[in-house]
Design an enzyme around this catalytic site. Structure first.
Site, PDB file in Angstrom:
ATOM      1  N   TYR A 198     -35.317 -63.386 -15.152  1.00  0.00           N
ATOM      2  CA  TYR A 198     -35.234 -64.767 -15.647  1.00  0.00           C
ATOM      3  C   TYR A 198     -35.115 -64.812 -17.163  1.00  0.00           C
ATOM      4  O   TYR A 198     -35.564 -65.748 -17.817  1.00  0.00           O
ATOM      5  CB  TYR A 198     -36.418 -65.623 -15.148  1.00  0.00           C
ATOM      6  CG  TYR A 198     -36.282 -65.949 -13.685  1.00  0.00           C
ATOM      7  CD1 TYR A 198     -36.538 -64.985 -12.728  1.00  0.00           C
ATOM      8  CD2 TYR A 198     -35.842 -67.200 -13.267  1.00  0.00           C
ATOM      9  CE1 TYR A 198     -36.373 -65.256 -11.382  1.00  0.00           C
ATOM     10  CE2 TYR A 198     -35.676 -67.471 -11.921  1.00  0.00           C
ATOM     11  CZ  TYR A 198     -35.935 -66.511 -10.988  1.00  0.00           C
ATOM     12  OH  TYR A 198     -35.763 -66.772  -9.658  1.00  0.00           O
ATOM     13  N   HIS A 318     -28.777 -63.279  -1.865  1.00  0.00           N
ATOM     14  CA  HIS A 318     -29.631 -64.141  -2.684  1.00  0.00           C
ATOM     15  C   HIS A 318     -29.745 -65.573  -2.127  1.00  0.00           C
ATOM     16  O   HIS A 318     -30.832 -66.086  -1.941  1.00  0.00           O
ATOM     17  CB  HIS A 318     -29.149 -64.150  -4.133  1.00  0.00           C
ATOM     18  CG  HIS A 318     -30.087 -64.873  -5.045  1.00  0.00           C
ATOM     19  ND1 HIS A 318     -31.385 -64.454  -5.245  1.00  0.00           N
ATOM     20  CD2 HIS A 318     -29.950 -66.003  -5.778  1.00  0.00           C
ATOM     21  CE1 HIS A 318     -31.995 -65.291  -6.066  1.00  0.00           C
ATOM     22  NE2 HIS A 318     -31.148 -66.243  -6.396  1.00  0.00           N
ATOM     23  N   HIS A 328     -31.849 -76.252  -3.811  1.00  0.00           N
ATOM     24  CA  HIS A 328     -30.636 -75.468  -3.495  1.00  0.00           C
ATOM     25  C   HIS A 328     -30.113 -75.740  -2.084  1.00  0.00           C
ATOM     26  O   HIS A 328     -29.506 -74.878  -1.461  1.00  0.00           O
ATOM     27  CB  HIS A 328     -30.901 -73.961  -3.647  1.00  0.00           C
ATOM     28  CG  HIS A 328     -31.378 -73.570  -5.002  1.00  0.00           C
ATOM     29  ND1 HIS A 328     -30.643 -73.801  -6.130  1.00  0.00           N
ATOM     30  CD2 HIS A 328     -32.527 -72.976  -5.414  1.00  0.00           C
ATOM     31  CE1 HIS A 328     -31.310 -73.359  -7.192  1.00  0.00           C
ATOM     32  NE2 HIS A 328     -32.457 -72.856  -6.775  1.00  0.00           N
ATOM     33  N   VAL A 356     -34.579 -69.844  -3.267  1.00  0.00           N
ATOM     34  CA  VAL A 356     -35.496 -70.973  -3.100  1.00  0.00           C
ATOM     35  C   VAL A 356     -36.907 -70.430  -3.312  1.00  0.00           C
ATOM     36  O   VAL A 356     -37.302 -69.477  -2.634  1.00  0.00           O
ATOM     37  CB  VAL A 356     -35.344 -71.578  -1.692  1.00  0.00           C
ATOM     38  CG1 VAL A 356     -36.388 -72.653  -1.463  1.00  0.00           C
ATOM     39  CG2 VAL A 356     -33.931 -72.132  -1.512  1.00  0.00           C
TER      40      VAL A 356
HETATM   41 FE   LIG Z   1     -31.776 -67.870  -7.685  1.00  0.00          FE
END
Ligand SMILES: [Fe+2]
Ligand SMILES: *[C@@H]1O[C@H](CO)[C@@H](O)[C@H](O)[C@H]1NC(C)=O
Ligand SMILES: *[C@@H]1O[C@H](CO)[C@@H](O)[C@H](O)[C@H]1NC(C)=O
Ligand SMILES: *[C@@H]1O[C@H](CO)[C@@H](O)[C@H](O)[C@H]1NC(C)=O
Length: 475
Positions: A198, A318, A328, A356
């Protein structure tokens, strides 16, 4: 290090009660409305001890390993040296401090915006014995560092093996809790479902730095057992505004996969066989429609699967193909429409996804008859279909995705917005035990458990399947 309040303990008692009281006949889906208490969704400060830089000049850091071939007799060792390239060699052997053999790897460095990377090493060690503990040393002189790993047993239909499944980990205190709980699980290799550091949630200038901290963070597991990598949207890092237009740049320099061993032409999709499992890793963020390289490769790889050698067929991707979370929602629909027919035809056992930030498990459902001119419009129970598991609950800084579509769709068996990880313990060709563990106030609590019956081998060991997976323990 952490304080657990009485309120948190009370919550634990409460959640046990809520879940026990919602078990009905085993077929109705369960929504746990309980939202776990959590540490704040911020990354651990860069100077925290979990990211400690190893001592010594040019000491190797961010050490991680992955499977290096198709069947598990090779390992790729990766690390970063901060000051200069240093030695490219990995010394290794089967007894501690005696490194009889050495292999030479490659080294590369790169820039990202105004960040300059360290020297990133990848070294393939081949020709290993199965089921053997190896010790390895990287770096030199006083800065050398020693680690170890165990090779898997030879590929075979009744070979027991325990995989861990982690997704969307990030680098917060919740991430640390997940990783520490995973370390206690007895898992032998990690199936990672994408979104690693991230770093793209940080300032451009800090993005490279946050890849480095994540590498040091994950080392506590990834230096000792292989992590099978997969990309998520946070690996794309397409930033034309600062001139960074090569997708997956940070990721591809640092994380490697044995893609050519499975005849793939891209490190972003590949397959490995390990013990009794054939694991297919797909990229949600690379072309996959008909005629694309990933499509052609998957078609050929599915045809190579030999359930007599590897009864367990597992797919990692993913974006979930089935998810009833608001977050999502339906992003996986494009891939579902392209690949679901194959997944049913080839009787995939289980598909793990991330993305998610919550947990969800489906029943065996499919939706392969629908097309734009006709056919059934809704998913239906299908014994040949995979179980879909969303496990994007590693604990990253974005926090939990705690809103679910209501009512719970029929395909959804269990869903809860808590952080955690899972294990898949293969017993033999017919049975595997699956657990999802919630990070619960400092403890690791089994929150969803299932006996998986193999999709190819029936419970009686003959090639057929008429048995339903059993929920063994929900508490
Ligand atoms: Fe993701
Ligand atoms: C890689 O490191 C060398 C110094 O060893 C440096 O001269 C070069 O500019 C670096 N390359 C990149 C792409 O940063
Ligand atoms: C679309 O669905 C209809 C109705 O089930 C079916 O007859 C037809 O063959 C399907 N077309 C394709 C291309 O799958
Ligand atoms: C496979 O493992 C399951 C669960 O441990 C066990 O009940 C079953 O008897 C085993 N089957 C064979 C053929 O060993």
């Amino acid at each position: 290090m952490f304080q657990y309040s009485k309120a948190m303990l009370l919550n634990l008692v409460l959640v046990s009660f809520v879940l026990l009281s919602s078990i009905r006949d085993g077929s109705a889906g369960i929504t746990s409305s309980f939202v776990r208490p959590q540490w704040p969704g911020v990354d651990i400060p860069v100077d925290h001890e979990v990211f400690a830089v190893p001592k010594g000049y040019n000491a190797p850091q961010q050490v991680h390993i992955t499977q290096g071939d198709y069947d598990g007799k090779a390992v790729i060792v990766s690390w970063v040296t901060p000051d200069e390239p240093g030695t490219r060699h990995v010394q290794y052997g089967t007894s501690k401090d005696k490194f009889k053999t050495s292999a030479e790897g490659t080294v590369a460095n790169y820039t990202f915006y105004n960040y300059k990377s360290g020297y990133i090493h990848h070294c393939l060690i081949e020709g290993l014995e199965y089921k053997t503990k190896y010790y390895y040393r990287i770096g030199s002189g006083d800065s050398a560092r020693d680690f170890w790993f165990e090779t898997p047993p030879k590929v075979g239909p009744d070979t027991p093996y325990k995989f861990g499944i982690i997704g969307d980990l990030g680098q917060t205190f919740n991430s640390l809790s997940t990783l520490e709980h995973y370390l206690e699980s007895g898992g032998e290799a990690v199936l990672y479902v994408g979104d690693l550091s991230y770093s793209d949630e940080h300032d451009y200038k800090d993005m490279g730095l946050r890849w480095d901290t994540w590498g040091r963070f994950a080392e506590r597991s990834a230096a000792y057992q292989p992590w099978m990598w997969n990309v998520g949207n946070h690996e794309v890092e397409f930033l034309p505004e600062v001139g960074e237009v090569e997708p997956f740049k940070n990721y591809l320099y640092r994380y490697t996969t044995p893609y050519s061993a499975s005849k793939s032409t891209s490190p972003l999709w590949y397959a490995v066989r390990r013990a009794s499992a054939h694991i297919i890793v797909l990229s949600s963020y690379s072309p996959f429609v008909k005629y694309t390289p990933q499509y052609i490769w998957l078609k050929e790889e599915l045809a190579r699967v030999d359930r007599k050698k590897t009864p367990w067929l597992i797919v990692l991707v993913h974006k979930p193909l089935y998810s009833s979370n608001v977050a999502h929602y339906m992003e996986g629909e494009a891939m579902r429409s392209v690949f679901e027919t194959w997944f049913v035809q080839y009787k995939v056992d289980v598909i793990f996804a991330g993305h998610v930030h919550a947990y969800e498990r489906s029943y065996r459902y499919s939706n392969i008859d629908y097309n734009i001119t006709g056919g059934r419009r809704y998913p239906i129970p299908d014994k040949s279909a995979p179980i879909y598991i969303t496990i994007g609950d590693g604990g990253n800084l974005e926090g939990l995705a705690s809103s679910y579509l209501d009512p719970q769709p029929e395909y959804s068996a269990f869903r809860e917005a808590s952080y955690g990880h899972a294990t898949l313990e293969i017993k033999n060709r017919t049975h595997a035990i699956y657990h999802w563990y919630r990070n619960d106030d400092g403890k690791k609590v089994p929150a969803d458990s299932l006996v998986l019956h193999n999709q190819y081998w029936g419970s009686n060991g003959r090639k057929q399947n008429e048995v339903i997976d059993e929920v063994v323990n929900v508490k």
